[in-house]
Motif scaffolding. Structure first.
Motif, PDB file in Angstrom:
ATOM      1  N   LEU A 278     106.392 -96.110 -87.777  1.00  0.00           N
ATOM      2  CA  LEU A 278     104.537 -96.042 -87.451  1.00  0.00           C
ATOM      3  C   LEU A 278     104.310 -98.199 -87.924  1.00  0.00           C
ATOM      4  CD1 LEU A 278     102.904 -93.170 -87.798  1.00  0.00           C
ATOM      5  CD2 LEU A 278     103.201 -94.080 -85.872  1.00  0.00           C
ATOM      6  N   LEU A 279     104.787 -97.807 -89.093  1.00  0.00           N
ATOM      7  CA  LEU A 279     104.572 -99.207 -89.905  1.00  0.00           C
ATOM      8  C   LEU A 279     105.488-100.670 -89.484  1.00  0.00           C
ATOM      9  CD1 LEU A 279     104.202 -98.323 -94.020  1.00  0.00           C
ATOM     10  CD2 LEU A 279     102.830 -99.025 -92.377  1.00  0.00           C
ATOM     11  N   MET A 280     106.129 -99.378 -88.582  1.00  0.00           N
ATOM     12  CA  MET A 280     106.904-100.811 -88.011  1.00  0.00           C
ATOM     13  C   MET A 280     106.236-101.015 -86.951  1.00  0.00           C
ATOM     14  SD  MET A 280     110.887 -99.425 -88.296  1.00  0.00           S
ATOM     15  CE  MET A 280     111.690 -99.682 -89.634  1.00  0.00           C
ATOM     16  N   ILE A 281     105.435-100.593 -86.089  1.00  0.00           N
ATOM     17  CA  ILE A 281     105.309-100.576 -85.311  1.00  0.00           C
ATOM     18  C   ILE A 281     103.673-101.505 -85.369  1.00  0.00           C
ATOM     19  CG2 ILE A 281     103.064 -99.619 -83.361  1.00  0.00           C
ATOM     20  CD1 ILE A 281     105.840 -97.184 -83.264  1.00  0.00           C
ATOM     21  N   LEU A 352      91.687-112.619 -91.924  1.00  0.00           N
ATOM     22  CA  LEU A 352      91.531-111.087 -91.751  1.00  0.00           C
ATOM     23  C   LEU A 352      93.323-110.381 -91.238  1.00  0.00           C
ATOM     24  CD1 LEU A 352      87.804-109.803 -90.734  1.00  0.00           C
ATOM     25  CD2 LEU A 352      88.606-110.242 -93.065  1.00  0.00           C
ATOM     26  N   ILE A 353      93.283-111.099 -89.600  1.00  0.00           N
ATOM     27  CA  ILE A 353      94.493-109.992 -89.105  1.00  0.00           C
ATOM     28  C   ILE A 353      95.927-110.463 -90.413  1.00  0.00           C
ATOM     29  CG2 ILE A 353      95.777-110.494 -87.508  1.00  0.00           C
ATOM     30  CD1 ILE A 353      93.538-111.979 -84.995  1.00  0.00           C
ATOM     31  N   SER A 354      95.933-111.782 -90.588  1.00  0.00           N
ATOM     32  CA  SER A 354      96.841-112.054 -91.538  1.00  0.00           C
ATOM     33  C   SER A 354      97.029-111.314 -93.089  1.00  0.00           C
ATOM     34  CB  SER A 354      96.581-113.418 -91.722  1.00  0.00           C
ATOM     35  OG  SER A 354      96.928-114.490 -91.401  1.00  0.00           O
ATOM     36  N   LEU A 355      95.725-110.783 -93.382  1.00  0.00           N
ATOM     37  CA  LEU A 355      95.522-109.644 -94.390  1.00  0.00           C
ATOM     38  C   LEU A 355      96.019-108.306 -93.887  1.00  0.00           C
ATOM     39  CD1 LEU A 355      94.199-109.715 -97.637  1.00  0.00           C
ATOM     40  CD2 LEU A 355      92.337-109.048 -97.061  1.00  0.00           C
ATOM     41  N   LEU A 356      95.545-108.024 -93.063  1.00  0.00           N
ATOM     42  CA  LEU A 356      95.907-106.781 -92.360  1.00  0.00           C
ATOM     43  C   LEU A 356      97.173-106.407 -92.160  1.00  0.00           C
ATOM     44  CD1 LEU A 356      95.554-103.986 -91.044  1.00  0.00           C
ATOM     45  CD2 LEU A 356      95.017-105.031 -88.949  1.00  0.00           C
ATOM     46  N   GLY A 357      98.054-107.689 -92.265  1.00  0.00           N
ATOM     47  CA  GLY A 357      99.593-107.595 -91.665  1.00  0.00           C
ATOM     48  C   GLY A 357     100.123-107.951 -93.109  1.00  0.00           C
ATOM     49  N   ALA A 358      99.663-108.543 -94.056  1.00  0.00           N
ATOM     50  CA  ALA A 358     100.137-108.380 -95.354  1.00  0.00           C
ATOM     51  C   ALA A 358      99.744-107.195 -96.410  1.00  0.00           C
ATOM     52  CB  ALA A 358      99.281-109.413 -96.019  1.00  0.00           C
ATOM     53  N   PHE A 359      98.515-106.184 -96.153  1.00  0.00           N
ATOM     54  CA  PHE A 359      98.930-105.224 -96.645  1.00  0.00           C
ATOM     55  C   PHE A 359     100.183-104.065 -95.801  1.00  0.00           C
ATOM     56  CE2 PHE A 359      95.248-106.200 -98.579  1.00  0.00           C
ATOM     57  CZ  PHE A 359      95.525-105.576 -99.901  1.00  0.00           C
ATOM     58  N   THR A 360      99.696-104.297 -93.918  1.00  0.00           N
ATOM     59  CA  THR A 360     100.747-103.076 -93.848  1.00  0.00           C
ATOM     60  C   THR A 360     102.295-103.866 -94.792  1.00  0.00           C
ATOM     61  OG1 THR A 360      99.228-103.390 -92.363  1.00  0.00           O
ATOM     62  CG2 THR A 360     101.308-102.796 -91.759  1.00  0.00           C
ATOM     63  N   VAL A 361     103.110-105.297 -94.895  1.00  0.00           N
ATOM     64  CA  VAL A 361     104.127-105.295 -94.416  1.00  0.00           C
ATOM     65  C   VAL A 361     104.349-104.810 -96.158  1.00  0.00           C
ATOM     66  CG1 VAL A 361     105.500-107.033 -95.627  1.00  0.00           C
ATOM     67  CG2 VAL A 361     104.467-107.564 -93.240  1.00  0.00           C
ATOM     68  N   LEU A 362     103.217-104.795 -97.632  1.00  0.00           N
ATOM     69  CA  LEU A 362     103.723-104.131 -98.244  1.00  0.00           C
ATOM     70  C   LEU A 362     103.564-102.685 -98.202  1.00  0.00           C
ATOM     71  CD1 LEU A 362     103.138-104.545-101.463  1.00  0.00           C
ATOM     72  CD2 LEU A 362     100.791-104.467-101.466  1.00  0.00           C
TER      73      LEU A 362
END
Length: 789
Positions: A278-281, A352-362
């Motif tokens: 799910l995180l990959m998606i 905000l999009i980058s922050l969401l992506g950063a937390f998702t990658v983390l």
């Protein structure tokens, strides 16, 4: 060991020194390879045959399935203690070394074998012009072959000098007074060359008319036999295949099975891989969203209109494709100013999009570390648990290096690369699919005018980016999938050990013995016992049936290969009976769990198992006894206090017992790994003390005093009879003195019972096996006296 002071002058260059340790070191190879062992001489058949004869190995090689081409496994597991000692001695004798160091090689063999070694090995032509340093308790036996004698007590030299010099000073008699070996009867001269005490009868051969010919093929008859029969011995005619012990490592062919992938995913946790997917998606969705957002941001510079027009145009296009999204549902885009006038709102959304992506990658990375750790930990524990419950036969046929490779290399691969390669493959496949979907969504067909249409609709950058991702994903999928197959080979090898055959259950709740079992009410009954080590190997015990009364002390004797150690292993179900049963205090031991059985019966083996830690942790690992009890057994095993002649009846009668230095002064004194800080005899005494501390009702000892001197052996046997007076004791021994005062003697030959009765009755039968053993022993007079007493 480290040299603290002094000097040792010894030329060790060019294979000039050979060492034979008390605990024999053998390689996983054939017996021939262990004896030759890369010698500069190579394989010299004449020298090799002479070494085999001098070390009394001929009869052993005849018993083994492939003669000297028989594999002996890790550390010689398929050989008895005496056979291991003689193979190690043969290696030292075969070598071209000019100096040979021998650490008590006679401790693991019986008296007749010891005499043969002294006469044909130490005093034979193969030892000519060599310097031999021999550590031994058999002083009188080795004296004729010695030139110089050193007596050590408490780490210090007490007497030293040539034999003639010690005799002239009157010190030789004092040294020999501590040796309990009596002068050999003249009638036993002809038996010097027999392999061991049991060979007097058990090594006999039947003639065609049914009569028995004792010692038909002894080394002393070697010359005559060769003249009559110049053919090669049987043990040289065997092939290596017949003696193969270690199985070839299994090799899987083809692709890695889905079961292997399932094993890893199950070990990591289904939920963790579900969450990771799910995180990959989500990561891929955020990347695509980011690309679309940047493309719209770029368009806003080229169309200085209200941004709502662009958003409306974009969402209108989406609506024509079946979407129901309207601008009113995303009001934030309606009020965005053109970026060339005010870029902050655009930057904020991008942030905000980058922050969401950063937390998702983390979260994705953290979950990956957790899943990798969980998988390796789970596989390690499961593999360790399976191997801990594997039968001993598995370790006989599986090299320890192969097992360590699973725990080190394969688990290391699971720790480091399996999770990353699997996630990379899954991520690459997801990138491939998502990029393809985006391209098809934006450009319905891959026509030459696709880029023009894309530019016209404002998505040229998106198409170009995803086309690049699509191409890279295609290459990555091919490369990573190949790496996944390679890495998952480690999981497949680990999976092999997750299916290892297991021993019987540790505890069977419906068949648990009572708390008082075994008691002194009933004895031991062995009924038609047949035992073999594997389905393909021959039977070792052939229908044994006998009974032992409660509290009885029984000695078991017999030649090498007669089944003595196998009988001991059958009591612990180390080797399961193929047929028959063993009843202990009225309970069939095959019906109860192994933990219940092995915690109630005590075994002291020749190869002692000690652990790194304190003396107390080795004596009482479960802390069930007090310090006073621990000290008491240490004293009785001559490990804790200085003993004098007044403390034992036997020594008091002889007046020869010397004061012994205390081995341990505190219970917290440390013992190194495998007892390396102790001598072999001290390790055996610690094991005996541990057995006495448990106070089991059934005690089995397998050559448990072979590494201690004969005088101390007498005291230990007396202590066993006193401290374990109510217990049933079964002692396997090659020293007849060790068991001559026991209640009954069991004589085995080739897996069958030859005799079983009291020593006195057995000695009354002059044609009996045990009587002939005793008459041929160097201790014959002493044995007669002990039986009379």
């Amino acid at each position: 060991m480290s040299l603290l002071k002094g000097k040792v002058h010894l030329d060790k260059s060019n294979h000039k020194v050979a060492y034979c340790a008390q605990l024999s070191w053998l390689e996983h190879a054939t017996i021939r390879d262990n004896i030759v062992y890369g010698s500069p001489l190579g394989y010299d058949e004449a020298r090799y045959d002479a070494v085999v004869a001098a070390c009394a190995l001929e009869r052993d090689l005849e018993i083994l399935p492939a003669g000297d081409m028989t594999e002996i496994g890790e550390k010689g597991v398929s050989l008895s203690g005496g056979q291991r000692a003689r193979v190690a001695l043969a290696r030292a004798l075969y070598s071209p070394a000019k100096t040979i160091l021998l650490d008590d090689p006679l401790a693991a063999v019986d008296m007749h074998t010891a005499r043969h070694l002294v006469q044909h090995c130490f005093g034979g032509p193969l030892m000519a012009n060599r310097t031999v340093v021999l550590v031994t308790h058999h002083v009188k036996l080795c004296l004729p072959s010695a030139d110089y004698l050193v007596e050590i007590h408490g780490g210090r030299i007490e007497k030293q000098g040539s034999i003639a010099e010690l005799k002239r000073r009157g010190q030789l008699t004092e040294v020999l007074s501590h040796d309990v070996v009596e002068t050999e009867p003249e009638s036993s001269d002809k038996s010097h060359s027999l392999e061991n005490e049991a060979d007097l009868v058990l090594g006999s051969h039947e003639t065609p008319d049914g009569s028995t010919k004792v010692g038909a093929s002894t080394p002393s008859d070697e010359g005559e036999t060769e003249n009559q029969n110049p053919k090669k011995p049987k043990w040289r005619l065997s092939t290596a295949e017949a003696g193969k012990l270690v199985d070839e490592e299994a090799r899987a062919e083809g692709r890695v099975s889905w079961r292997t992938y399932k094993t890893y995913i199950q070990a990591a946790g289904y939920w963790s891989w579900g969450a990771a997917f799910l995180l990959m998606i989500q990561i891929r969705g955020i990347n695509i969203l980011n690309q679309f957002y940047l493309s719209k941001w770029g368009e806003a510079y080229n169309h200085p209109k209200n941004v709502s027009y662009l958003i409306t145009n974009w969402l209108g296009d989406m609506k024509t494709l079946g979407g129901d999204i309207t601008v009113s549902k995303i009001p934030i885009f309606e009020d965005l100013p053109p970026p060339d006038q005010n870029v902050r709102p655009w930057l904020l959304i991008y942030f905000l999009i980058s922050l969401l992506g950063a937390f998702t990658v983390l979260g994705y990375i953290s979950l990956g570390y957790y899943a990798s750790l969980q998988a390796s930990r789970s596989l390690f524990k499961r593999m360790l648990a399976r191997l801990s419950r594997a039968p001993t036969r598995f370790f006989d046929v599986t090299p320890i290096g192969r097992i360590l490779n699973r725990f080190v290399a394969d688990i290391g691969t699971v720790d480091g690369t399996v999770n990353n390669s699997a996630r990379s493959a899954l991520s690459g496949a997801l990138n491939f699919v998502s990029s393809f979907i985006v391209i098809v969504y934006v450009v319905p067909t891959f026509a030459p005018f696709a880029l023009f249409i894309a530019w016209f609709t404002g998505f040229a950058a998106v198409v170009i980016l995803n086309s690049e991702v699509f191409a890279e994903a295609s290459r990555q999928v091919v490369r990573v999938l190949a790496q996944v197959e390679l890495d998952f080979n480690s999981v497949e090898r680990i999976g092999e050990y997750l299916d290892v055959v297991q021993e019987a259950p540790a505890i069977i709740e419906k068949s648990r013995p009572p708390a008082y079992w075994p008691s002194s009410t009933n004895g031991i009954s062995v009924e038609d016992l047949w035992v073999r080590y594997s389905e393909t190997s021959p039977d070792v015990l052939l229908g044994l049936s006998f009974e032992i009364r409660p509290g009885e002390k029984v000695g078991v004797v017999g030649r090498t290969g007669s089944g003595k150690t196998t009988l001991c292993a059958a009591f612990l179900r180390v080797v399961e009976a193929r047929q028959g049963r063993i009843m202990v205090d009225g309970i069939d031991i095959s019906k109860i769990g192994l933990e219940d059985l092995r915690t109630r019966i005590t075994v002291v083996s020749q190869d002692v198992a000690l652990f790194e830690g304190s003396v107390r942790s080795n004596l009482d690992p479960f802390e069930e006894h007090s310090d006073e009890e621990c000290w008491d057994v240490l004293r009785r095993c001559h490990l804790a206090t200085n003993l004098s002649t007044s403390e034992t009846n036997g020594a008091q009668a002889k007046g020869t017992l010397k004061k012994r230095k205390a081995v341990f002064t505190t219970l917290e004194e440390q013992i190194s790994v495998a007892g390396g800080s102790l001598s072999a005899g001290q390790r055996q005494l610690v094991a005996l003390a541990r057995a006495m501390l448990r106070r089991s009702q059934v005690v089995l000892t397998d050559e448990a005093t072979s590494a201690i001197d004969l005088e101390l052996d007498d005291q230990i046997q007396q202590t066993i009879r006193q401290e374990l007076g109510d217990a049933t004791v079964i002692t396997i021994a090659h020293r007849l003195r060790t068991v001559i005062e026991y209640d009954r003697i069991l004589v085995l030959d080739r897996g069958r019972i030859v005799e079983f009765d009291t020593p006195a009755r057995l000695l009354r039968n002059p044609e009996g096996v045990f009587a002939k053993l005793c008459r041929g022993s160097a201790d014959w007079e002493e044995l007669k006296r002990l039986v009379r007493e």
